[in-house]
Enzyme design. Structure first.
Site, PDB file in Angstrom:
ATOM      1  N   GLN A  41       0.849  -1.192   0.000  1.00  0.00           N
ATOM      2  CA  GLN A  41       0.000   0.000   0.000  1.00  0.00           C
ATOM      3  C   GLN A  41       0.885   1.242   0.000  1.00  0.00           C
ATOM      4  OE1 GLN A  41      -1.774   1.973   3.565  1.00  0.00           O
ATOM      5  NE2 GLN A  41      -3.679   0.993   2.895  1.00  0.00           N
ATOM      6  N   PRO A  56       5.585   4.512   0.953  1.00  0.00           N
ATOM      7  CA  PRO A  56       4.988   3.216   1.309  1.00  0.00           C
ATOM      8  C   PRO A  56       4.327   3.303   2.674  1.00  0.00           C
ATOM      9  CG  PRO A  56       7.261   2.951   0.566  1.00  0.00           C
ATOM     10  CD  PRO A  56       7.048   4.413   0.774  1.00  0.00           C
ATOM     11  N   SER A  57       3.137   2.710   2.817  1.00  0.00           N
ATOM     12  CA  SER A  57       2.431   2.789   4.099  1.00  0.00           C
ATOM     13  C   SER A  57       2.029   1.428   4.649  1.00  0.00           C
ATOM     14  CB  SER A  57       1.196   3.689   3.981  1.00  0.00           C
ATOM     15  OG  SER A  57       0.411   3.355   2.851  1.00  0.00           O
ATOM     16  N   THR A  58       2.094   0.372   3.862  1.00  0.00           N
ATOM     17  CA  THR A  58       1.893  -0.991   4.357  1.00  0.00           C
ATOM     18  C   THR A  58       2.791  -1.919   3.547  1.00  0.00           C
ATOM     19  OG1 THR A  58      -0.420  -0.553   4.929  1.00  0.00           O
ATOM     20  CG2 THR A  58       0.229  -2.843   4.790  1.00  0.00           C
TER      21      THR A  58
END
Length: 353
Positions: A41, A56-58
């Site tokens: 994600q 990037p967050s996940t």
């Protein structure tokens, strides 16, 4: 793993182009079963399309890092574990397989990621308690825990994690100062509201969302004035290249709190390393030019940030250039005190007059 992933590289934070399982299943399986991190994600879910997002967050962490952290965690039969940062659910699945789903609680701030992880786990026949919520608060309904593990980086250990862990229990988390650099810390809870332990290895994780920091813009310091503005020029012997490493950034961050850096790069390999105080009152610039032994330095504000940086680097050299594993942290809900070799030997830290 989801069908759409952006494979990373083992020793950095950059990502390769999208791999879509429906379009190229062989390449997707090769990426998933490689020892690399996988971004799943971008930009807290706001990014769409096939390209790279901004941040990037996940992700699904590099397998080698996952299993190294689980080795640090040292779970035993009957242990109850709290995980912060569910992501895809893989790490919670491993813990559930080892300890039984009823002994695992995992918290994910992003509701879509939490929902997807719960589905993934159910599909694997596992049923740990998956909570969509603020990981800083832990989960008192499942306390006390024998182990706590975070798969997102932090700059201070939340008090709830210590309070919800039994005396003698272990907290494993990626920890890093605001300046840069990061490592896995393995803390033992003391039962008096504190936890203390050593760092075990270098790491590079996404920051816990509630501990992210907003960097002020360049103009907040220069205020529309051309460099060097009101800064005072000098010549420095420390090359900016010498402090570019992850370990060096970590050491400087321990010494120089409330500061961060940016690099302004030029075509000939030269660059300016900018250091800023988070209160926007102080800044420093150091110009790196290849084949030079001295570097133009400009400092402005109540803090002499480059002098602080040089002092941190000199201290590190005087201690024999210690690696991450000689450093430790004592956490008490106020941010933590870093030390070298022993809690009785705190790392010297800049303190404003």
């Amino acid at each position: 793993m989801p069908d759409r992933i952006w494979p990373g590289i083992p020793d950095g934070t950059r990502q390769n182009p999208l791999v879509d399982r429906t379009a190229d299943p062989e390449r997707w399986f090769r990426a998933v079963f490689s020892d690399i991190p996988l971004t799943t994600q971008w930009d807290d879910g706001t990014h769409t399309g096939d390209g790279l997002g901004t941040t990037p967050s996940t992700s699904n962490s590099q397998p080698r890092m996952v299993f190294s952290m689980l080795a640090d965690l040292d779970v035993r039969d009957g242990h109850r574990v709290l995980e912060i940062g569910t992501g895809t659910g893989w790490n919670a699945g491993l813990l559930s397989h080892r300890l039984g789903s009823g002994n695992v609680v995992t918290i994910e701030y992003d509701p879509d990621a939490a929902h997807g992880a719960a589905e993934n786990l159910r599909g694997a026949g596992l049923s740990p308690l998956v909570i969509a919520g603020d990981g800083r608060l832990g989960y008192s309904g499942g306390a006390s825990y024998d182990r706590v593990i975070a798969t997102c980086s932090i700059g201070e250990v939340p008090t709830a994690w210590i309070e919800q862990t039994v005396a003698g229990g272990i907290i494993v988390a990626p920890w890093g100062p605001g300046y840069g650099g990061e490592a896995i810390v393995r803390l033992i809870v003391n039962g008096d509201g504190t936890a203390s332990g050593r760092f075990t290895r270098s790491s590079a994780f996404m920051r816990l969302r509630q501990q992210r920091t907003d960097r002020p813009p360049f103009d907040a310091y220069m205020k529309g004035r051309a460099w060097p503005a009101d800064g005072i020029k000098s010549m420095g012997a420390l090359s900016p290249r010498k402090i570019s490493g992850w370990l060096e950034q970590f050491v400087i961050g321990l010494h120089v709190p409330g500061a961060f850096w940016r690099a302004e790069r030029y075509d000939n390999g030269s660059y300016t390393l900018w250091t800023y105080s988070t209160d926007t009152l102080s800044w420093a610039s150091a110009d790196y030019e290849p084949d030079r032994d001295e570097y133009v330095v400009v400092q402005s504000g109540p803090r002499q940030l480059w002098d602080e940086t040089e002092a941190a680097y000199r201290w590190w050299e005087e201690q024999g250039r210690p690696g991450f594993d000689r450093f430790g942290l004592t956490a008490d809900g106020t941010g933590g005190r870093a030390w070298l070799d022993s809690p009785n030997n705190p790392v010297p830290t800049y303190r404003p007059a």
